[in-house]
Design a protein around this motif. Structure first.
Motif, PDB file in Angstrom:
ATOM      1  N   CYS A 112     -12.003  -1.870 -39.174  1.00 36.46           N
ATOM      2  CA  CYS A 112     -13.177  -2.743 -39.338  1.00 36.46           C
ATOM      3  C   CYS A 112     -14.034  -2.694 -38.082  1.00 36.46           C
ATOM      4  CB  CYS A 112     -12.710  -4.172 -39.614  1.00 36.46           C
ATOM      5  SG  CYS A 112     -14.024  -5.298 -40.148  1.00 36.46           S
ATOM      6  N   SER A 113     -15.331  -2.926 -38.246  1.00 33.67           N
ATOM      7  CA  SER A 113     -16.272  -2.992 -37.125  1.00 33.67           C
ATOM      8  C   SER A 113     -17.341  -4.024 -37.458  1.00 33.67           C
ATOM      9  CB  SER A 113     -16.919  -1.625 -36.884  1.00 33.67           C
ATOM     10  OG  SER A 113     -17.773  -1.279 -37.966  1.00 33.67           O
ATOM     11  N   TRP A 114     -18.113  -4.417 -36.459  1.00 31.32           N
ATOM     12  CA  TRP A 114     -19.171  -5.392 -36.703  1.00 31.32           C
ATOM     13  C   TRP A 114     -20.245  -4.818 -37.634  1.00 31.32           C
ATOM     14  CZ3 TRP A 114     -18.688 -10.303 -36.170  1.00 31.32           C
ATOM     15  CH2 TRP A 114     -17.862 -10.846 -35.186  1.00 31.32           C
ATOM     16  N   ILE A 152     -10.426  -8.240 -42.592  1.00 32.24           N
ATOM     17  CA  ILE A 152     -11.540  -8.911 -41.910  1.00 32.24           C
ATOM     18  C   ILE A 152     -11.018 -10.025 -41.006  1.00 32.24           C
ATOM     19  CG2 ILE A 152     -13.588 -10.340 -42.268  1.00 32.24           C
ATOM     20  CD1 ILE A 152     -14.043  -8.770 -44.881  1.00 32.24           C
ATOM     21  N   ARG A 153     -10.064 -10.792 -41.492  1.00 29.11           N
ATOM     22  CA  ARG A 153      -9.507 -11.896 -40.688  1.00 29.11           C
ATOM     23  C   ARG A 153      -8.838 -11.362 -39.424  1.00 29.11           C
ATOM     24  NH1 ARG A 153      -4.839 -14.891 -39.840  1.00 29.11           N
ATOM     25  NH2 ARG A 153      -5.246 -17.119 -39.475  1.00 29.11           N
ATOM     26  N   THR A 154      -8.064 -10.281 -39.551  1.00 24.12           N
ATOM     27  CA  THR A 154      -7.407  -9.684 -38.394  1.00 24.12           C
ATOM     28  C   THR A 154      -8.438  -9.223 -37.363  1.00 24.12           C
ATOM     29  OG1 THR A 154      -5.543  -8.950 -39.753  1.00 24.12           O
ATOM     30  CG2 THR A 154      -5.854  -7.852 -37.632  1.00 24.12           C
ATOM     31  N   PHE A 155      -9.525  -8.616 -37.848  1.00 27.50           N
ATOM     32  CA  PHE A 155     -10.591  -8.153 -36.958  1.00 27.50           C
ATOM     33  C   PHE A 155     -11.245  -9.331 -36.236  1.00 27.50           C
ATOM     34  CE2 PHE A 155     -15.222  -7.484 -36.554  1.00 27.50           C
ATOM     35  CZ  PHE A 155     -15.227  -6.479 -35.598  1.00 27.50           C
ATOM     36  N   ALA A 158      -9.125 -10.947 -33.567  1.00 27.86           N
ATOM     37  CA  ALA A 158      -9.069 -10.141 -32.356  1.00 27.86           C
ATOM     38  C   ALA A 158     -10.369 -10.245 -31.555  1.00 27.86           C
ATOM     39  CB  ALA A 158      -8.784  -8.686 -32.708  1.00 27.86           C
ATOM     40  N   GLU A 159     -11.499 -10.322 -32.273  1.00 30.38           N
ATOM     41  CA  GLU A 159     -12.803 -10.399 -31.610  1.00 30.38           C
ATOM     42  C   GLU A 159     -13.113 -11.793 -31.096  1.00 30.38           C
ATOM     43  OE1 GLU A 159     -15.351  -7.917 -31.204  1.00 30.38           O
ATOM     44  OE2 GLU A 159     -13.649  -6.595 -31.563  1.00 30.38           O
ATOM     45  N   ILE A 188     -20.287 -15.932 -35.077  1.00 27.27           N
ATOM     46  CA  ILE A 188     -20.067 -14.778 -35.943  1.00 27.27           C
ATOM     47  C   ILE A 188     -21.351 -14.392 -36.660  1.00 27.27           C
ATOM     48  CG2 ILE A 188     -18.870 -14.005 -38.044  1.00 27.27           C
ATOM     49  CD1 ILE A 188     -16.433 -15.577 -37.084  1.00 27.27           C
ATOM     50  N   LEU A 189     -22.096 -15.379 -37.156  1.00 23.55           N
ATOM     51  CA  LEU A 189     -23.333 -15.074 -37.867  1.00 23.55           C
ATOM     52  C   LEU A 189     -24.361 -14.442 -36.931  1.00 23.55           C
ATOM     53  CD1 LEU A 189     -24.698 -15.180 -40.600  1.00 23.55           C
ATOM     54  CD2 LEU A 189     -25.564 -17.459 -40.042  1.00 23.55           C
ATOM     55  N   GLN A 190     -24.455 -14.922 -35.700  1.00 17.94           N
ATOM     56  CA  GLN A 190     -25.356 -14.305 -34.725  1.00 17.94           C
ATOM     57  C   GLN A 190     -24.979 -12.850 -34.476  1.00 17.94           C
ATOM     58  OE1 GLN A 190     -25.024 -17.021 -31.420  1.00 17.94           O
ATOM     59  NE2 GLN A 190     -26.883 -18.132 -31.976  1.00 17.94           N
TER      60      GLN A 190
END
Length: 298
Positions: A112-114, A152-155, A158-159, A188-190
């Motif tokens: 996963c990535s942003w 997604i939750r794991t990503f 971590a972030e 997260i939304l930003q």
């Protein structure tokens, strides 16, 4: 189906023209060819959609390129990219593709990535402004299977270490990922806006501009940027106020002693009855406004 075909749909909103893409932003049509046409007609409160579709060599090319970055439909795209000319093999693959609709995506080895998450949220996520809160919003993503939500939750964990507030809930026919803490949702939304959210960019900017004084206005404006599935179940500002009073009274009942509980439960029953009646009245008013608007449109 003689050849591979891939499609993508988007809602059209009343009195809003189709936005022309900026040259710096590639589009499906610009990248892969194909065509854009009407998907579903608007009927009643169902909003019309437009769709992009590609077939033949254009579809195979698009599938080959998209399969390199796609996670949820990666296997299906790989099949479409090498779609055979043999009719018997096509028939077998059609059956395989149909069966794969009920199979969870293979997300165990995915990364996963942003940028990927921004595109996925554009397609599958939504911004929710809870009516029980006077400020803040939540981010939610729903999926039939939870494997992609676990990724997604794991990503995000971590972030965004030591933040918490990222949960997955299992419902009867689907699962949902919810980000409920306001500050975490904003961060997260930003990040999603900065890394590529396009379809929901205006809604995201609205949500990020919200404060306690604009909570009800932003909630109403965000509801106008979604489909009509819950149009007649959404609470207006007065309904939100009643709902908060009901929740407050329920908390008082839970803490009260037995003698006080009887009096509070009577007050709660009266408030619930009033809320149900006023909610129906609000729904009828909205229905009448919508009917008049449809009649005026012919």
């Amino acid at each position: 189906m003689r050849d591979a075909t891939i499609r993508s749909q988007q809602l059209l909103f009343e009195n809003q023209p189709i936005p022309l893409p900026r040259r710096s932003h590639p589009t499906l049509l610009g990248c892969f060819g194909g065509s854009i046409s009407m998907g579903m007609d608007g009927r009643g409160m169902r909003k019309p959609t437009i769709q992009w579709a590609a077939g033949g060599s254009a579809a195979r090319k698009a599938a080959a390129m998209l399969s390199k970055v796609c996670i949820v439909k990666k296997t299906q795209l790989e099949i479409a990219a090498t779609w055979p000319s043999c009719s018997e093999k096509r028939a077998a693959l059609r059956t395989t593709l149909k069966l794969m609709k009920d199979m969870p995506p293979a997300a165990a080895d995915a990364t996963c990535s942003w940028r990927w998450l921004a595109g996925f949220f554009d397609a599958e996520g939504y911004i929710q402004v809870p009516f029980l809160r006077r400020s803040g919003f939540e981010l939610r993503i729903g999926q039939k299977h939870d494997s992609i939500l676990q990724l997604i939750r794991t990503f995000l964990m971590a972030e965004m270490p030591h933040r918490g507030g990222i949960h997955i809930y299992k419902h009867k026919n689907h699962s949902s990922l919810a980000i409920s803490r306001d500050l975490l949702s904003r961060d997260i939304l930003q990040k999603l806006v900065m890394t590529g959210v396009r379809v929901k960019r205006e809604a995201a900017e609205l949500a990020l501009s919200m404060d306690r004084t604009s909570h009800s206005d932003v909630r109403k404006m965000l509801s106008e940027k979604t489909g009509n599935q819950s149009r007649y179940n959404r609470l207006d500002e007065a309904g939100c106020t009643r709902a908060r009073c009901i929740a407050s009274l329920q908390q008082r009942i839970a803490k009260a002693n037995d003698g006080r509980q009887v009096q509070l439960r009577q007050a709660l029953d009266m408030l619930l009855a009033e809320h149900a009646i006023r909610k129906q009245m609000s729904t009828i008013v909205q229905l009448r406004l919508d009917i008049r608007a449809l009649l005026h449109m012919g």
